[in-house]
Design a protein around this motif. Structure first.
Motif, PDB file in Angstrom:
ATOM      1  N   LYS A  21     -12.670   5.877 -56.338  1.00 42.97           N
ATOM      2  CA  LYS A  21     -11.112   6.260 -56.618  1.00 42.97           C
ATOM      3  C   LYS A  21     -10.720   4.875 -57.094  1.00 42.97           C
ATOM      4  CE  LYS A  21      -6.641   6.914 -54.226  1.00 42.97           C
ATOM      5  NZ  LYS A  21      -6.100   7.026 -52.882  1.00 42.97           N
ATOM      6  N   LYS A  22      -9.834   4.715 -58.036  1.00 37.79           N
ATOM      7  CA  LYS A  22      -9.197   3.532 -58.826  1.00 37.79           C
ATOM      8  C   LYS A  22      -8.167   2.944 -58.115  1.00 37.79           C
ATOM      9  CE  LYS A  22      -7.944   3.460 -62.777  1.00 37.79           C
ATOM     10  NZ  LYS A  22      -7.882   3.162 -64.667  1.00 37.79           N
ATOM     11  N   LEU A  23      -8.118   1.751 -57.414  1.00 36.14           N
ATOM     12  CA  LEU A  23      -7.030   1.347 -56.885  1.00 36.14           C
ATOM     13  C   LEU A  23      -5.831   0.540 -57.555  1.00 36.14           C
ATOM     14  CD1 LEU A  23      -8.817  -0.258 -53.640  1.00 36.14           C
ATOM     15  CD2 LEU A  23      -7.602   2.079 -53.745  1.00 36.14           C
ATOM     16  N   THR A  24      -6.373  -0.090 -58.851  1.00 34.97           N
ATOM     17  CA  THR A  24      -5.427  -0.962 -59.397  1.00 34.97           C
ATOM     18  C   THR A  24      -5.226  -0.287 -60.662  1.00 34.97           C
ATOM     19  OG1 THR A  24      -7.220  -2.264 -59.897  1.00 34.97           O
ATOM     20  CG2 THR A  24      -5.898  -3.145 -58.265  1.00 34.97           C
ATOM     21  N   ASN A  25      -4.199  -0.865 -61.617  1.00 40.84           N
ATOM     22  CA  ASN A  25      -3.980  -0.264 -62.895  1.00 40.84           C
ATOM     23  C   ASN A  25      -5.029  -1.067 -63.884  1.00 40.84           C
ATOM     24  OD1 ASN A  25      -2.970  -3.062 -63.394  1.00 40.84           O
ATOM     25  ND2 ASN A  25      -0.811  -2.467 -62.988  1.00 40.84           N
ATOM     26  N   GLY A  51      -7.849  -1.480 -41.197  1.00 46.18           N
ATOM     27  CA  GLY A  51      -8.358  -0.786 -42.352  1.00 46.18           C
ATOM     28  C   GLY A  51      -7.125  -0.156 -43.110  1.00 46.18           C
ATOM     29  N   ASP A  52      -5.849  -0.666 -42.513  1.00 48.85           N
ATOM     30  CA  ASP A  52      -4.780   0.250 -43.125  1.00 48.85           C
ATOM     31  C   ASP A  52      -4.352  -0.405 -44.638  1.00 48.85           C
ATOM     32  OD1 ASP A  52      -4.685   1.840 -40.970  1.00 48.85           O
ATOM     33  OD2 ASP A  52      -3.111   0.645 -39.801  1.00 48.85           O
ATOM     34  N   LYS A  53      -4.750  -1.768 -44.719  1.00 48.85           N
ATOM     35  CA  LYS A  53      -4.280  -2.445 -45.836  1.00 48.85           C
ATOM     36  C   LYS A  53      -5.454  -3.215 -46.616  1.00 48.85           C
ATOM     37  CE  LYS A  53       0.385  -3.415 -44.322  1.00 48.85           C
ATOM     38  NZ  LYS A  53       0.380  -2.523 -43.111  1.00 48.85           N
ATOM     39  N   ILE A  54      -5.187  -3.417 -47.761  1.00 45.84           N
ATOM     40  CA  ILE A  54      -6.042  -4.266 -48.519  1.00 45.84           C
ATOM     41  C   ILE A  54      -5.587  -5.166 -49.223  1.00 45.84           C
ATOM     42  CG2 ILE A  54      -7.914  -4.323 -50.450  1.00 45.84           C
ATOM     43  CD1 ILE A  54      -8.380  -1.196 -50.148  1.00 45.84           C
ATOM     44  N   ALA A  55      -6.021  -6.544 -49.189  1.00 44.79           N
ATOM     45  CA  ALA A  55      -5.490  -7.751 -49.760  1.00 44.79           C
ATOM     46  C   ALA A  55      -6.475  -8.430 -50.839  1.00 44.79           C
ATOM     47  CB  ALA A  55      -5.242  -8.811 -48.644  1.00 44.79           C
ATOM     48  N   PHE A  56      -5.772  -8.776 -51.974  1.00 42.32           N
ATOM     49  CA  PHE A  56      -6.662  -9.339 -52.949  1.00 42.32           C
ATOM     50  C   PHE A  56      -5.907 -10.236 -53.884  1.00 42.32           C
ATOM     51  CE2 PHE A  56      -4.832  -5.151 -53.902  1.00 42.32           C
ATOM     52  CZ  PHE A  56      -4.288  -5.147 -55.107  1.00 42.32           C
ATOM     53  N   ILE A  64      -1.034  -7.051 -51.774  1.00 41.29           N
ATOM     54  CA  ILE A  64      -1.552  -6.245 -50.684  1.00 41.29           C
ATOM     55  C   ILE A  64      -1.369  -4.766 -51.153  1.00 41.29           C
ATOM     56  CG2 ILE A  64      -1.369  -7.919 -48.601  1.00 41.29           C
ATOM     57  CD1 ILE A  64       1.146  -6.206 -48.070  1.00 41.29           C
ATOM     58  N   LEU A  65      -2.177  -3.862 -50.678  1.00 41.77           N
ATOM     59  CA  LEU A  65      -2.091  -2.360 -51.005  1.00 41.77           C
ATOM     60  C   LEU A  65      -2.151  -1.413 -49.698  1.00 41.77           C
ATOM     61  CD1 LEU A  65      -3.906  -0.567 -54.149  1.00 41.77           C
ATOM     62  CD2 LEU A  65      -4.212   0.135 -51.842  1.00 41.77           C
ATOM     63  N   ASP A  66      -1.435  -0.515 -49.587  1.00 42.41           N
ATOM     64  CA  ASP A  66      -1.194   0.223 -48.635  1.00 42.41           C
ATOM     65  C   ASP A  66      -2.314   1.249 -48.794  1.00 42.41           C
ATOM     66  OD1 ASP A  66      -0.574   2.736 -46.967  1.00 42.41           O
ATOM     67  OD2 ASP A  66       0.960   1.379 -46.081  1.00 42.41           O
ATOM     68  N   VAL A  67      -3.498   1.480 -48.196  1.00 39.95           N
ATOM     69  CA  VAL A  67      -4.476   2.362 -48.212  1.00 39.95           C
ATOM     70  C   VAL A  67      -4.092   3.771 -48.227  1.00 39.95           C
ATOM     71  CG1 VAL A  67      -6.754   3.137 -47.231  1.00 39.95           C
ATOM     72  CG2 VAL A  67      -6.243   0.812 -47.303  1.00 39.95           C
ATOM     73  N   ARG A  68      -3.203   4.058 -47.492  1.00 45.44           N
ATOM     74  CA  ARG A  68      -2.722   5.575 -47.359  1.00 45.44           C
ATOM     75  C   ARG A  68      -1.682   5.942 -48.398  1.00 45.44           C
ATOM     76  NH1 ARG A  68       1.871   7.644 -45.283  1.00 45.44           N
ATOM     77  NH2 ARG A  68       2.716   5.855 -44.590  1.00 45.44           N
ATOM     78  N   THR A  69      -0.763   5.137 -48.934  1.00 48.08           N
ATOM     79  CA  THR A  69       0.207   5.379 -49.836  1.00 48.08           C
ATOM     80  C   THR A  69      -0.286   4.873 -51.514  1.00 48.08           C
ATOM     81  OG1 THR A  69       1.506   3.526 -49.463  1.00 48.08           O
ATOM     82  CG2 THR A  69       1.895   5.399 -48.188  1.00 48.08           C
ATOM     83  N   GLY A  70      -1.229   4.042 -51.205  1.00 48.05           N
ATOM     84  CA  GLY A  70      -1.598   3.328 -52.708  1.00 48.05           C
ATOM     85  C   GLY A  70      -0.539   2.374 -53.175  1.00 48.05           C
ATOM     86  N   GLN A  71       0.476   2.157 -52.236  1.00 49.22           N
ATOM     87  CA  GLN A  71       1.723   1.292 -52.932  1.00 49.22           C
ATOM     88  C   GLN A  71       1.309  -0.322 -52.749  1.00 49.22           C
ATOM     89  OE1 GLN A  71       5.485   1.240 -50.401  1.00 49.22           O
ATOM     90  NE2 GLN A  71       6.150  -0.447 -51.650  1.00 49.22           N
ATOM     91  N   ARG A  72       1.568  -0.811 -53.813  1.00 55.09           N
ATOM     92  CA  ARG A  72       0.938  -2.436 -53.963  1.00 55.09           C
ATOM     93  C   ARG A  72       2.129  -3.031 -54.227  1.00 55.09           C
ATOM     94  NH1 ARG A  72      -1.639  -4.583 -59.764  1.00 55.09           N
ATOM     95  NH2 ARG A  72       0.586  -4.425 -60.137  1.00 55.09           N
ATOM     96  N   THR A  73       2.053  -4.331 -53.246  1.00 54.69           N
ATOM     97  CA  THR A  73       3.080  -5.339 -53.144  1.00 54.69           C
ATOM     98  C   THR A  73       2.607  -6.732 -53.623  1.00 54.69           C
ATOM     99  OG1 THR A  73       4.087  -4.239 -51.579  1.00 54.69           O
ATOM    100  CG2 THR A  73       4.997  -6.304 -51.371  1.00 54.69           C
ATOM    101  N   CYS A  74       3.199  -7.448 -54.168  1.00 57.85           N
ATOM    102  CA  CYS A  74       2.761  -8.970 -54.743  1.00 57.85           C
ATOM    103  C   CYS A  74       3.573  -9.679 -53.763  1.00 57.85           C
ATOM    104  CB  CYS A  74       3.299  -9.313 -56.158  1.00 57.85           C
ATOM    105  SG  CYS A  74       2.887 -10.977 -56.540  1.00 57.85           S
ATOM    106  N   LEU A  75       2.904 -10.508 -52.941  1.00 55.85           N
ATOM    107  CA  LEU A  75       3.340 -11.396 -51.756  1.00 55.85           C
ATOM    108  C   LEU A  75       3.861 -12.725 -52.125  1.00 55.85           C
ATOM    109  CD1 LEU A  75       1.135 -10.564 -48.796  1.00 55.85           C
ATOM    110  CD2 LEU A  75       3.267  -9.690 -49.278  1.00 55.85           C
ATOM    111  N   THR A  76       3.357 -13.173 -53.693  1.00 54.08           N
ATOM    112  CA  THR A  76       3.613 -14.379 -54.061  1.00 54.08           C
ATOM    113  C   THR A  76       4.468 -14.519 -55.403  1.00 54.08           C
ATOM    114  OG1 THR A  76       1.545 -14.378 -55.016  1.00 54.08           O
ATOM    115  CG2 THR A  76       1.567 -15.393 -52.808  1.00 54.08           C
ATOM    116  N   LYS A  77       5.281 -13.648 -55.491  1.00 54.55           N
ATOM    117  CA  LYS A  77       5.962 -13.482 -56.833  1.00 54.55           C
ATOM    118  C   LYS A  77       6.934 -14.562 -57.140  1.00 54.55           C
ATOM    119  CE  LYS A  77       9.225 -10.278 -54.980  1.00 54.55           C
ATOM    120  NZ  LYS A  77      10.054  -9.041 -54.711  1.00 54.55           N
TER     121      LYS A  77
END
Length: 667
Positions: free
Chosen positions: A242-246, A260-265, A282-295
């Motif tokens: 399964k692809k996680l990013t665009n 295991g609920d989130k993935i950081a990268f 960070i990406l929410d594994v369940r919803t797939g929502q991606r958030t940039c923490l350092t914008k």
């Protein structure tokens, strides 16, 4: 300066010990690191060391004149796996941490590398280079004679090329092999291939329950024309991917949170091409929502410091805190790198930053402490313990004997006003044996990239030039990392413009503020982009008495087609590629201005450099020699673009000697 110490020499490169990969043991009471030296055979030798936090002397864990690295502890700390080339090619070895000999567990023909453990300790996941039809259950390690025979036979065969990405600096011509992810079952001592796609797969992490793996790859059918690098989730049972990013960026260093609920990268979407600052997501594994923490963090994530005394990889983040409320990482800012924290509600905290270079770290969730690998301008490396109350304790005393013997010059930090009002950071080294009232020759050093950074780290080449009696100036002109997105982007489409102005302004500043510099005895040198700029400088000013250009670019028209990155880098950095505006590329090419060159120029180039291929040096040499200019050309057999940093030690020393001889002759 003390007078009882001797000046540094080029051969002293062989006396410097270099540390990398600090990491806590699972119980948090000790840590390991990799030490790399140049042995008496003039070969690199790496071994793993272990040290308790009680500051007992480090103990050597692995031995031999080989390269050993990437040690990983089992979750309970009773075993460790590492990679070593002690049999001729990198393989995996299993070690019981309470003692005993290491056991070889892989015999893959093309080697095995980058091992990691599943969270329950049953599996070792690693990478191996395989052909599409390779059987991992029938892998046989070749003997030295068999490898040599295979290499000789390959040289007799034609090379068929049918893709754009067919070569890479440091690797050479690419074949049809790809990096695949393999799982080793510790119980049954069996192997299982987890990935099979016609692409290189980079293992990232495994979920706490052991069911899912993250890997990075480009699985697009158009991968040959793209630079994107996506993250994928692999079900280890069904092999479903399964692809996680665009498909708009490059992402890496992914890790699951403890639950295991989130993935950081790390990653970015090439908004400013190769000058884009790295972000933390960070990406929410369940919803797939991606958030940039350092914008809103206008600082480069990771380590962008240029140095010639760094060997081996180290962790730069992101690393999860025990309670999953924050992530730890290294960032590059204003000439230094430090340890930072970003919370999940976007707050940035500086945990440690000083006038030095933090090149790697490890986090112990139990104590909240860190092991930091730190280099300073006057010390190549040491390991330190940073506790939860921010107390810093030095754990090792690397290179002490060497530093008691030689004079290391402490650089003075400069803040140089540019013509347009920007402030340019730089450093000045006084010459060895400096005496007030005397005049000294001067060398300007220019870093590569251009999106890198000189900084508060040990640099043998700078110290060598100072030891030879030169005042040494090195700066971060626009285009360098460490000063925000706008600054690092400012060089694009303006090579030889604002960056050239920054460099000349810095020279003027040094001459105006340091009366001991002899303005009639100036030299300049640099490599890669720094080599391009050296070529540009001698074609646009005659103020320097001598110049040394290294692994340089001289002709952007041919660079487009001969470099392993030319077809996209030319567009990224100059705004055009060959087929769009060849006239513009010619204007950016230093060889266009060869008739104006009056400065004696030494051209240094590795013959296996696929990043800035040697034909760039050849073209410039022929043009200048044809014009009867003062020029020499030194070719380094077997050397690639990394010659000055990790090349053959004998070649590195020879290169330094040639630089010194040229400046001695003409300055």
């Amino acid at each position: 300066m003390t007078n009882n110490k001797r000046p540094i020499t080029s051969e002293d490169l062989t006396k410097i010990e270099i540390f990398s990969d600090p990491q806590f043991t699972p119980d948090g009471k000790a840590y390991t690191y990799v030490s790399t030296i140049i042995n008496d055979k003039n070969e690199y030798e790496s071994n793993v060391y272990y040290q308790k936090l009680t500051q007992e002397p480090p103990k050597q864990w692995t031995y031999g004149h080989h390269k050993t690295s990437n040690l990983a502890f089992s979750p309970n700390g009773k075993k460790a796996v590492f990679q070593s080339d002690r049999t001729g090619v990198s393989q995996l070895w299993l070690l019981h941490t309470d003692g005993g000999e290491a056991k070889q567990i892989t015999t893959f023909k093309n080697g095995a590398f980058n091992p990691a453990w599943s969270k329950d300790g049953r599996y070792i996941i690693f990478s191996a280079t395989l052909d599409a039809d390779d059987d991992i259950h029938n892998q046989k390690e070749l003997s030295k004679e068999e490898r040599q025979k295979e290499t000789e036979e390959k040289r007799k065969e034609p090379l068929f090329v049918n893709r754009l990405k067919y070569k890479a600096n440091g690797t050479g011509f690419l074949d049809n092999k790809h990096t695949q992810i393999i799982r080793y079952d510790m119980v049954h001592e069996t192997f299982e291939q987890l990935t099979t796609a016609d692409a290189d797969h980079s293992y990232q992490d495994i979920s706490p329950d052991g069911k899912y793996l993250i890997f990075a790859a480009n699985l697009s059918p158009n991968a040959d024309y793209e630079l994107n690098h996506n993250l994928y989730l692999l079900d280890s049972d069904t092999k479903e991917v399964k692809k996680l990013t665009n498909d708009e960026g490059s992402y890496y260093n992914a890790s699951f949170s403890p639950s295991g609920d989130k993935i950081a990268f790390f990653g970015h979407e090439y908004q400013y091409a190769g000058a884009t600052l790295t972000e933390i997501f960070i990406l929410d594994v369940r919803t797939g929502q991606r958030t940039c923490l350092t914008k809103d963090f206008d600082v480069q994530i990771g380590d962008a410091v240029a140095s010639d005394t760094r060997l081996g990889s180290s962790k730069t983040g992101p690393v999860w805190s025990k309670d999953e409320t924050s992530l730890f990482f290294i960032a590059t800012d204003f000439g230094s790198t430090g340890l930072y924290e970003v919370t999940l509600d976007f707050k940035i905290n500086v945990l440690y930053k000083n006038d030095n270079h933090v090149y790697g770290f490890s986090y112990d969730a139990g104590s909240g402490s860190f092991i930091l690998g730190i280099s300073t301008p006057t010390n190549p490396c040491n390991n330190y313990l940073l506790t939860q109350d921010f107390s810093l304790t030095q754990l090792t005393h690397s290179n002490d004997a060497f530093l008691k013997e030689v004079e290391v010059i402490k650089p003075e930090t400069l803040a140089i006003p540019a013509e347009d009002g920007l402030e340019i950071q730089g450093w000045l080294l006084k010459p060895f044996g400096f005496k007030e009232g005397e005049k000294y020759p001067f060398v300007l050093e220019i870093h590569g990239g251009p999106h890198a950074m000189y900084g508060q780290t040990f640099f043998h080449e700078m110290q060598l030039l100072a030891a030879k009696g030169y005042a040494v100036l090195y700066i971060n002109p626009r285009g360098s990392h460490g000063y925000g997105q706008e600054f690092v982007d400012a060089v694009r489409s303006d090579y030889g413009g604002g960056d050239y102005s920054d460099l000349m302004t810095a020279v003027d500043y040094a001459l105006e503020n340091y009366s001991f510099i002899d303005e009639s005895r100036l030299g300049v040198t640099g490599g890669s982009y720094g080599g391009f700029m050296t070529n540009w400088i001698v074609g646009h000013t005659n103020r320097f008495k001598a110049a040394v250009t290294q692994r340089s670019i001289s002709n952007w028209l041919s660079f487009y087609g001969v470099s392993d990155i030319g077809y996209f880098f030319t567009k990224w950095e100059l705004g055009h590629h060959l087929l769009e505006d060849p006239a513009k590329l010619w204007d950016f090419s230093p060889i266009k201005y060869a008739k104006k060159v009056k400065t004696p120029l030494l051209i240094l180039h590795g013959e296996l450099d696929y990043r800035c291929p040697i034909e760039q040096g050849e073209q410039l040499f022929v043009a200048l020699k044809h014009l009867r200019k003062e020029v020499e050309f030194v070719r380094f057999p077997g050397a690639d673009h990394e010659l000055s940093r990790s090349g053959d030690p004998n070649m590195r020393i020879a290169r330094l000697d040639e630089i010194c001889k040229w400046f001695e002759k003409y300055i």
